[in-house]
Scaffold this motif. Structure first.
Motif, PDB file in Angstrom:
ATOM      1  N   SER A  86      29.116  29.839  35.677  1.00  0.00           N
ATOM      2  CA  SER A  86      28.786  31.001  36.505  1.00  0.00           C
ATOM      3  C   SER A  86      28.593  30.537  37.942  1.00  0.00           C
ATOM      4  O   SER A  86      27.642  29.818  38.242  1.00  0.00           O
ATOM      5  CB  SER A  86      27.516  31.701  36.015  1.00  0.00           C
ATOM      6  N   LEU A  87      29.506  30.911  38.818  1.00  0.00           N
ATOM      7  CA  LEU A  87      29.378  30.518  40.229  1.00  0.00           C
ATOM      8  C   LEU A  87      28.191  31.206  40.879  1.00  0.00           C
ATOM      9  O   LEU A  87      27.385  30.563  41.558  1.00  0.00           O
ATOM     10  CB  LEU A  87      30.672  30.865  40.976  1.00  0.00           C
ATOM     11  N   ALA A 117      41.091  31.931  29.548  1.00  0.00           N
ATOM     12  CA  ALA A 117      41.670  33.188  29.066  1.00  0.00           C
ATOM     13  C   ALA A 117      40.911  34.403  29.581  1.00  0.00           C
ATOM     14  O   ALA A 117      41.460  35.510  29.622  1.00  0.00           O
ATOM     15  CB  ALA A 117      41.684  33.203  27.534  1.00  0.00           C
ATOM     16  N   GLY A 118      39.658  34.218  29.985  1.00  0.00           N
ATOM     17  CA  GLY A 118      38.857  35.333  30.456  1.00  0.00           C
ATOM     18  C   GLY A 118      39.134  35.677  31.908  1.00  0.00           C
ATOM     19  O   GLY A 118      39.861  34.995  32.616  1.00  0.00           O
ATOM     20  N   LYS A 119      38.521  36.768  32.362  1.00  0.00           N
ATOM     21  CA  LYS A 119      38.709  37.245  33.730  1.00  0.00           C
ATOM     22  C   LYS A 119      37.418  37.219  34.550  1.00  0.00           C
ATOM     23  O   LYS A 119      37.449  37.470  35.752  1.00  0.00           O
ATOM     24  CB  LYS A 119      39.253  38.674  33.707  1.00  0.00           C
ATOM     25  N   GLN A 120      36.300  36.912  33.921  1.00  0.00           N
ATOM     26  CA  GLN A 120      35.025  36.975  34.635  1.00  0.00           C
ATOM     27  C   GLN A 120      34.785  35.739  35.496  1.00  0.00           C
ATOM     28  O   GLN A 120      34.251  35.846  36.597  1.00  0.00           O
ATOM     29  CB  GLN A 120      33.877  37.151  33.640  1.00  0.00           C
ATOM     30  N   GLU A 121      35.157  34.573  35.015  1.00  0.00           N
ATOM     31  CA  GLU A 121      34.890  33.328  35.742  1.00  0.00           C
ATOM     32  C   GLU A 121      36.153  32.469  35.807  1.00  0.00           C
ATOM     33  O   GLU A 121      36.967  32.481  34.887  1.00  0.00           O
ATOM     34  CB  GLU A 121      33.777  32.530  35.070  1.00  0.00           C
ATOM     35  N   LYS A 122      36.294  31.729  36.916  1.00  0.00           N
ATOM     36  CA  LYS A 122      37.373  30.740  37.030  1.00  0.00           C
ATOM     37  C   LYS A 122      36.910  29.439  36.379  1.00  0.00           C
ATOM     38  O   LYS A 122      35.721  29.120  36.407  1.00  0.00           O
ATOM     39  CB  LYS A 122      37.700  30.501  38.502  1.00  0.00           C
TER      40      LYS A 122
END
Length: 391
Positions: free
Chosen positions: A161-162, A77-82
């Motif tokens: 976190s990539l 649901a977030g936009k920071q991480e895939k």
């Protein structure tokens, strides 16, 4: 036999990768030649990696709205991480390494060997789905993974976190071209290039005449480039510090002159009140001598104080800048010394690595590396089982 190496970002179509459905470019008569290395449910993988950290996080929360009920759903649901990433690794192209050719068969063998060391090389990239496809125009591998870090000080202590996962593996971005991702991709290409040589291929780089580097040589090159960048910044800071020193010296001279002027004001006859002449009335003395002198002194003092305060502000500002510049020079110097030491160590390790291969032979060294990587991967699996014994 020279071939290019491609490492592309995939769409992450897991059903296509596992051949739950066949696209138009797939030859179904060759699908049995594909290799499925793993095909785990991503939700199970998230539970395996993050459930313990999620529980620790929730225990610390005093507000119910800050608790995490399902970490996988939160990331989706977030936009920071895939929730996961996919790369597609390929040797050559359909014109020079077709799936039905002898070169294609060797490419499959090289890709298979390359993949079997992937997880050990990348402990912070949890692979959950991977397939070697030999039923399309050119053999290639889809590798899907969840990047994660441990020991985080923000949010959950183990989280997706990539950028941080790659940094934990030694890839630190510095410029727009040299990001964590680009450095890691280049490192993986170097690993594949080493494997390719054992299968009769030589890496061909498009648009460059530079011969490919080994992983250690690549790391040396990156450290040397970082040293050069720091040295350039250090030289620029030295120049700025030199300018600041000249300006500070000039301000010190002006400050000295102001102090001399203050002394002159108190001792020069031009600013002393003379004795009243004979027969001059007190009113005339005040009007003709005292008041004009007071006005001259007031104007001089106001001008001097204003000028002095302005110089004082400039002096304080430049002093702070100068102190920061000196501190930065010291830090850059320490970092350069550290990188030079690391680079020298890498050179030594590279020489030792070549010597080992020369003395013991490539085959024996490769076998030792495979055993070491297998042991490291087994340790990772054992740790995962420890956190979730039911898996």
């Amino acid at each position: 036999m020279k071939r290019t190496i491609s490492v592309m970002v995939g769409k992450g179509s897991l059903k296509h990768n596992s051949r739950e459905f066949l696209a138009a470019n797939v030859d179904p008569e060759r699908t049995h030649l594909n290799i499925e290395y793993c095909n785990d449910d991503i939700r199970d993988v998230y539970h395996d990696i993050f459930d313990a950290a999620q529980e620790r996080h929730n225990e610390r929360q005093k507000r119910a709205d800050r608790r995490i009920e399902d970490y996988y759903e939160k990331i989706c649901a977030g936009k920071q991480e895939k929730p996961f990433h996919e790369i597609i690794v390929q040797i050559g192209n359909c014109n020079d390494t077709g799936a039905t050719t002898e070169a294609g068969e060797r490419a499959c063998a090289a890709l298979d060997e390359y993949y079997r060391g992937f997880q050990a090389r990348n402990p912070n990239l949890r692979v959950f789905s991977s397939h070697l496809h030999n039923d399309e125009a050119t053999p290639h591998i889809h590798i899907d993974f969840v990047p994660f870090i441990t020991g985080s000080k923000r949010g959950m202590d183990t989280r997706v976190s990539l950028k941080q996962a790659l940094a934990a593996q030694g890839f630190h971005g510095g410029t727009r071209r040299e990001t964590e991702w680009s450095q890691w991709v280049e490192s993986e290409k170097q690993q594949l290039a080493i494997v390719m040589e054992r299968h009769g291929f030589e890496r061909m780089d498009l648009g460059t005449h530079e011969k490919h580097l080994s992983v250690l040589e690549y790391q040396k090159k990156m450290r040397a480039a970082e040293v050069k960048e720091l040295e350039d910044r250090l030289n620029a800071d030295y120049e700025e510090a030199g300018v600041l020193e000249v300006r500070l010296s000039h301000l010190r001279e002006i400050d000295t002159k102001v102090q001399e002027l203050q002394k002159e004001l108190s001792t020069s006859p031009d600013y002393q009140l003379p004795e009243p002449p004979a027969l001059m009335s007190a009113k005339s003395y005040m009007t003709k001598l005292v008041h004009p002198l007071i006005d001259r002194v007031k104007k001089l003092l106001l001008s001097m104080v204003a000028h002095y305060m302005e110089l004082k502000r400039d002096y304080d500002t430049l002093s702070r800048k100068y102190s920061r510049a000196v501190q930065d020079k010291s830090q850059y110097g320490s970092r350069i010394d550290e990188l030079v030491t690391v680079n020298n160590q890498l050179k030594k390790e590279s020489r030792d690595y070549r010597l080992l291969r020369k003395v013991f032979g490539n085959e024996q060294i490769d076998q030792m590396l495979v055993r070491a990587r297998f042991a490291q991967e087994q340790q990772h699996i054992d740790r995962a089982v420890k956190y979730n014994p039911e898996r």
